[in-house]
Enzyme design. Structure first.
Site, PDB file in Angstrom:
ATOM      1  N   CYS A   1       2.231  -2.936  15.785  1.00 20.54           N
ATOM      2  CA  CYS A   1       2.131  -2.660  14.349  1.00 20.54           C
ATOM      3  C   CYS A   1       1.508  -3.828  13.592  1.00 20.54           C
ATOM      4  CB  CYS A   1       3.527  -2.384  13.808  1.00 20.54           C
ATOM      5  SG  CYS A   1       3.580  -2.187  12.017  1.00 20.54           S
TER       6      CYS A   1
ATOM      7  N   CYS B   1       6.970  -7.341   7.182  1.00 22.12           N
ATOM      8  CA  CYS B   1       8.111  -6.778   7.897  1.00 22.12           C
ATOM      9  C   CYS B   1       8.624  -7.814   8.887  1.00 22.12           C
ATOM     10  CB  CYS B   1       7.694  -5.507   8.629  1.00 22.12           C
ATOM     11  SG  CYS B   1       9.075  -4.713   9.489  1.00 22.12           S
TER      12      CYS B   1
ATOM     13  N   CYS C   1       3.402   8.323   0.927  1.00 21.04           N
ATOM     14  CA  CYS C   1       3.994   7.439   1.919  1.00 21.04           C
ATOM     15  C   CYS C   1       4.089   6.073   1.250  1.00 21.04           C
ATOM     16  CB  CYS C   1       3.037   7.424   3.103  1.00 21.04           C
ATOM     17  SG  CYS C   1       3.380   6.166   4.292  1.00 21.04           S
TER      18      CYS C   1
ATOM     19  N   GLU D   1       0.818  -1.212   0.000  1.00 16.46           N
ATOM     20  CA  GLU D   1       0.000   0.000   0.000  1.00 16.46           C
ATOM     21  C   GLU D   1       0.846   1.254   0.000  1.00 16.46           C
ATOM     22  OE1 GLU D   1      -3.642  -1.332   2.846  1.00 16.46           O
ATOM     23  OE2 GLU D   1      -1.613  -1.301   3.607  1.00 16.46           O
TER      24      GLU D   1
ATOM     25  N   GLY E   1       6.905  -2.172   5.941  1.00 23.17           N
ATOM     26  CA  GLY E   1       8.291  -2.639   5.850  1.00 23.17           C
ATOM     27  C   GLY E   1       9.289  -1.744   6.544  1.00 23.17           C
ATOM     28  N   GLU E   2      10.482  -2.301   6.759  1.00 25.75           N
ATOM     29  CA  GLU E   2      11.563  -1.575   7.420  1.00 25.75           C
ATOM     30  C   GLU E   2      12.598  -1.212   6.339  1.00 25.75           C
ATOM     31  OE1 GLU E   2      12.749  -0.215  10.376  1.00 25.75           O
ATOM     32  OE2 GLU E   2      14.428   0.146   9.050  1.00 25.75           O
TER      33      GLU E   2
ATOM     34  N   CYS F   1       7.317  -5.478  15.636  1.00 25.20           N
ATOM     35  CA  CYS F   1       6.911  -4.549  16.694  1.00 25.20           C
ATOM     36  C   CYS F   1       5.473  -4.881  17.122  1.00 25.20           C
ATOM     37  CB  CYS F   1       6.988  -3.107  16.202  1.00 25.20           C
ATOM     38  SG  CYS F   1       8.631  -2.684  15.598  1.00 25.20           S
TER      39      CYS F   1
ATOM     40  N   ASN G   1      -2.987   3.741  16.228  1.00 22.79           N
ATOM     41  CA  ASN G   1      -4.102   3.215  15.450  1.00 22.79           C
ATOM     42  C   ASN G   1      -4.294   1.768  15.888  1.00 22.79           C
ATOM     43  OD1 ASN G   1      -6.062   3.011  13.406  1.00 22.79           O
ATOM     44  ND2 ASN G   1      -4.537   2.150  12.004  1.00 22.79           N
TER      45      ASN G   1
ATOM     46  N   CYS H   1     -10.249   1.894   5.305  1.00 22.07           N
ATOM     47  CA  CYS H   1      -9.062   1.098   5.002  1.00 22.07           C
ATOM     48  C   CYS H   1      -8.346   0.545   6.229  1.00 22.07           C
ATOM     49  CB  CYS H   1      -8.079   1.908   4.162  1.00 22.07           C
ATOM     50  SG  CYS H   1      -7.261   3.187   5.095  1.00 22.07           S
TER      51      CYS H   1
ATOM     52  N   SER I   1      11.776   5.510  14.883  1.00 22.74           N
ATOM     53  CA  SER I   1      10.608   5.076  15.654  1.00 22.74           C
ATOM     54  C   SER I   1      11.088   4.685  17.032  1.00 22.74           C
ATOM     55  CB  SER I   1       9.948   3.875  14.963  1.00 22.74           C
ATOM     56  OG  SER I   1       9.482   4.266  13.691  1.00 22.74           O
ATOM     57  N   LEU I   2      10.929   5.593  17.977  1.00 27.20           N
ATOM     58  CA  LEU I   2      11.526   5.397  19.305  1.00 27.20           C
ATOM     59  C   LEU I   2      10.563   4.637  20.223  1.00 27.20           C
ATOM     60  CD1 LEU I   2      14.182   6.150  20.694  1.00 27.20           C
ATOM     61  CD2 LEU I   2      13.040   8.180  21.594  1.00 27.20           C
ATOM     62  N   HIS I   3       9.445   5.245  20.522  1.00 34.30           N
ATOM     63  CA  HIS I   3       8.310   4.611  21.179  1.00 34.30           C
ATOM     64  C   HIS I   3       8.526   4.144  22.619  1.00 34.30           C
ATOM     65  CE1 HIS I   3       6.803   4.940  17.217  1.00 34.30           C
ATOM     66  NE2 HIS I   3       7.149   3.773  16.764  1.00 34.30           N
TER      67      HIS I   3
HETATM   68  N1  SAH Z   1       9.455   0.258   9.634  1.00 31.98           N
HETATM   69  C1  SAH Z   1       9.669   1.648   9.710  1.00 31.98           C
HETATM   70  C2  SAH Z   1       8.752   2.461   8.813  1.00 31.98           C
HETATM   71  C3  SAH Z   1       7.351   2.015   8.655  1.00 31.98           C
HETATM   72  S1  SAH Z   1       6.308   2.155  10.058  1.00 31.98           S
HETATM   73  C4  SAH Z   1       9.561   2.130  11.132  1.00 31.98           C
HETATM   74  O1  SAH Z   1       9.144   1.360  11.985  1.00 31.98           O
HETATM   75  O2  SAH Z   1       9.944   3.259  11.385  1.00 31.98           O
HETATM   76  C5  SAH Z   1       5.969   3.899  10.106  1.00 31.98           C
HETATM   77  C6  SAH Z   1       5.618   4.405  11.504  1.00 31.98           C
HETATM   78  O3  SAH Z   1       4.334   3.926  11.923  1.00 31.98           O
HETATM   79  C7  SAH Z   1       6.593   3.963  12.574  1.00 31.98           C
HETATM   80  O4  SAH Z   1       6.925   5.025  13.419  1.00 31.98           O
HETATM   81  C8  SAH Z   1       5.784   2.948  13.323  1.00 31.98           C
HETATM   82  O5  SAH Z   1       6.275   2.766  14.610  1.00 31.98           O
HETATM   83  C9  SAH Z   1       4.404   3.538  13.275  1.00 31.98           C
HETATM   84  N2  SAH Z   1       3.335   2.590  13.572  1.00 31.98           N
HETATM   85  C10 SAH Z   1       3.326   1.259  13.385  1.00 31.98           C
HETATM   86  N3  SAH Z   1       2.134   0.736  13.770  1.00 31.98           N
HETATM   87  C11 SAH Z   1       1.367   1.774  14.202  1.00 31.98           C
HETATM   88  C12 SAH Z   1       0.039   1.881  14.709  1.00 31.98           C
HETATM   89  N4  SAH Z   1      -0.727   0.805  14.842  1.00 31.98           N
HETATM   90  N5  SAH Z   1      -0.408   3.108  15.038  1.00 31.98           N
HETATM   91  C13 SAH Z   1       0.374   4.208  14.865  1.00 31.98           C
HETATM   92  N6  SAH Z   1       1.626   4.171  14.391  1.00 31.98           N
HETATM   93  C14 SAH Z   1       2.127   2.956  14.069  1.00 31.98           C
HETATM   94 FE1  SF4 Z   2       5.906  -2.061  11.820  1.00 34.78          FE
HETATM   95 FE2  SF4 Z   2       8.060  -0.505  11.317  1.00 34.78          FE
HETATM   96 FE3  SF4 Z   2       8.061  -2.274  13.350  1.00 34.78          FE
HETATM   97 FE4  SF4 Z   2       8.110  -3.155  10.846  1.00 34.78          FE
HETATM   98  S1  SF4 Z   2       9.674  -1.954  11.889  1.00 34.78           S
HETATM   99  S2  SF4 Z   2       6.872  -3.996  12.512  1.00 34.78           S
HETATM  100  S3  SF4 Z   2       6.811  -1.648   9.838  1.00 34.78           S
HETATM  101  S4  SF4 Z   2       6.744  -0.466  13.149  1.00 34.78           S
END
Ligand code: SAH
Ligand code: SF4
Length: 382
Positions: free
Chosen positions: A152, A145, A138, A120, A195-196, A149, A326, A369, A250-252
Site C-alpha cells: 500500500c 497510515c 470514498c 484524498e 488511513g486506518e 502494509c 494497483n 492520479c 482487508s484480509l489479503h
Molecule cells: N486502512 C484500511 C482502509 C483503507 S485501504 C484498510 O486497510 O482496510 C482500502 C483498501 O485498499 C484495503 O483493502 C487495502 O488493503 C487496499 N489497498 C491498499 N493498497 C492497495 C493497492 N496498491 N492496490 C489495491 N488495493 C490496495
Molecule cells: Fe494501507 Fe490500509 Fe494498510 Fe494503512 S492499513 S497501510 S491504508 S492497506
C-alpha cells in the site's frame, strides 16, 4: 432599533464557559468549532449562549442540508446571535482542488487541511446498485497510515496525524456541495481512502454520527462502510455500539506467516483473533462481512490459498472481494494475471462462498492520479 452591542466582559465570560465545556473542540483561535459538535452538544452550546434549542435544527440545516458555512448568511439568526457566533465559534471548511473528471465518472478530490497536509477522496458515479443520481464517496481518515502494509502506498511515510471528525465529514459534504447542481446525492460512504479508520476510532465514530444524523446529512448507517486492516479491539468496540455499519476486513492472506509478512498488524492480532472478532461483530450487528483480498502474483493467489480462504471463513456470512493490485513501488510484488484471478475466483465460488471481482474501469483517471486503489476497492463495496 439599534442592537446594543455585547460588552467585552460579557463575551469573555461566555468564552470562558464555552472553553470549559468544549475544550476538545476548539479551533486554533480558541473558538468552538461547531463542525465538531453533535446535535446534543450544540444544544448545550446554544443554551450557554442563552438561546433555545430550536437553534440546533436551524444550524444543522445551514451546515448539513443547505451547505452554507458563512455565519453572515445564516439569515434566520438575529444580528446579535450572528455577532456572538462570530466572536465565539467557527464553522471551518476544507479547501480542495477541482477534481479531475474521468470519462468513467470517477473523480478524485484533493483536500488541503488547515496545516497544509493533504488527503484524498474519490467520488464514484453510476454504480449499478445505487441507482440514478446516487453516488458513493470514498473518504480518508488519517494523513498517512501507521500500519505499514507492504502493498500500500498510503502507509509509506508512516502516520502524520489523525483527521478530526469535521475533516472527515467535510470530505463528503464538500463533494456533495460540488455535485448539488448535477442533482446527484452522496448515498454511500466508504472509509477506504488514506488511513486506518479504527486507528482513529473516536474521530471516525464522531464523523459517522455526524454524517448519519437525520437532521443533518442523513446517510444511513447501512450505507456507511468501515474498512480495517484488522485492529481487533476496534472491531469489538464497533460491535458494542451495535450500529448497522458495513464492516470490510482487508484480509489479503490465508496464513499467519504470509499475513504477518505483508501486513505487520497481523503480528499483533493474528488471523484466529481477527476472525473471532468478526464472528462477534456478526453476531452482534448481524450484517454480512466483506473480506477484501488484493491479488498478488504467486504471493497469495494460488488455488490452495482459495481453498484455505473458504475454510477459514466457514461460519461467517461473508463476501470475498478480489482486488486487482494497483502497483506501487515494490521490489517483488506483481499483480496477478487475469487467468489466475479467474481461477481463484472460480475455486472460491465452487466451494460455496460469494466472490466478486470488480471490472476495471476508469483507466484514464488511474493514469492521471495513480490512486486507482481507492476507487477500485470502494467500488467493490455494495
Ligand atoms: N486502512 C484500511 C482502509 C483503507 S485501504 C484498510 O486497510 O482496510 C482500502 C483498501 O485498499 C484495503 O483493502 C487495502 O488493503 C487496499 N489497498 C491498499 N493498497 C492497495 C493497492 N496498491 N492496490 C489495491 N488495493 C490496495
Ligand atoms: Fe494501507 Fe490500509 Fe494498510 Fe494503512 S492499513 S497501510 S491504508 S492497506
Amino acid at each position: 432599533m439599534a442592537v446594543r452591542p455585547d460588552t467585552p466582559e460579557f463575551i469573555n465570560n461566555l468564552s470562558a464557559q464555552l472553553r470549559d465545556t468544549f475544550g476538545n473542540f476548539l479551533d486554533s483561535q480558541g473558538k468552538v468549532n461547531l463542525r465538531e459538535l453533535l446535535p446534543e452538544e450544540l444544544e448545550v452550546f446554544f443554551s450557554i449562549l442563552g438561546e433555545s434549542k430550536y437553534r440546533v435544527g436551524q444550524l444543522m440545516r445551514w451546515i448539513y442540508v443547505r451547505r452554507i458555512f458563512a455565519i453572515d448568511e445564516m439569515t434566520d439568526f438575529s444580528a446579535k446571535l450572528r455577532n456572538r457566533l462570530k466572536l465565539l465559534a467557527s464553522i471551518p471548511t476544507l479547501s480542495f482542488t477541482d477534481p479531475k473528471l474521468s470519462l468513467q465518472d470517477t473523480s478524485k478530490f484533493l483536500f488541503t487541511l488547515e496545516d497544509g497536509n493533504m488527503v484524498e477522496s474519490v467520488k464514484m458515479r453510476y454504480l449499478e446498485h445505487l441507482g440514478p443520481g446516487r453516488v458513493a464517496v470514498c473518504i480518508s481518515s488519517q494523513v498517512g497510515c501507521a500500519m505499514g502494509c507492504q502493498f500500500c502506498a498510503s502507509g509509506r511515510a508512516g502516520l502524520v496525524r489523525n483527521l478530526k471528525a469535521w475533516e472527515i465529514v467535510d470530505q463528503a459534504l464538500q463533494i456533495q456541495k460540488k455535485i448539488d447542481d448535477l442533482e446527484e446525492r452522496v448515498a454511500n460512504i466508504v472509509f477506504m481512502g488514506i488511513g486506518e479508520p479504527l486507528h482513529n476510532f473516536d474521530n471516525v465514530l464522531r464523523a459517522v454520527r455526524l454524517l448519519n444524523h437525520g437532521d443533518g446529512f442523513g446517510v444511513g448507517m447501512r450505507h456507511i462502510a468501515i474498512s480495517t486492516s484488522g485492529i481487533v479491539p476496534g472491531i469489538y468496540r464497533l460491535a458494542e455500539l451495535k450500529y448497522p455499519l458495513k464492516l470490510a476486513i482487508s484480509l489479503h492472506a490465508t496464513t499467519d506467516k504470509l499475513r504477518s509478512e505483508i501486513m505487520p498488524v497481523n503480528r499483533r492480532w493474528p488471523l484466529e483473533e481477527l476472525l473471532q472478532a468478526c464472528r462477534t461483530y456478526q453476531q452482534t450487528v448481524g450484517r454480512r462481512i466483506t473480506f477484501e483480498y488484493v491479488m498478488l502474483d504467486h504471493v497469495n493467489d494460488s488455488l490452495e490459498d482459495a481453498e484455505r480462504l473458504v475454510k477459514m471463513l466457514k461460519g461467517i456470512r461473508s463476501l470475498v472481494n478480489l482486488i486487482p493490485w494497483n502497483a506501487v513501488d515494490h521490489p517483488t510484488f506483481k499483480r496477478s494475471n487475469k487467468e489466475r484471478v479467474r481461477q481463484f475466483q472460480e475455486r472460491v465460488q465452487s466451494l460455496g462462498l460469494r466472490c466478486t471481482l470488480r471490472r476495471e474501469k476508469g483507466s484514464d483517471i488511474d493514469a492521471a492520479c495513480g490512486q486507482l486503489r481507492l476507487r477500485r476497492t470502494a467500488n467493490n463495496i455494495e
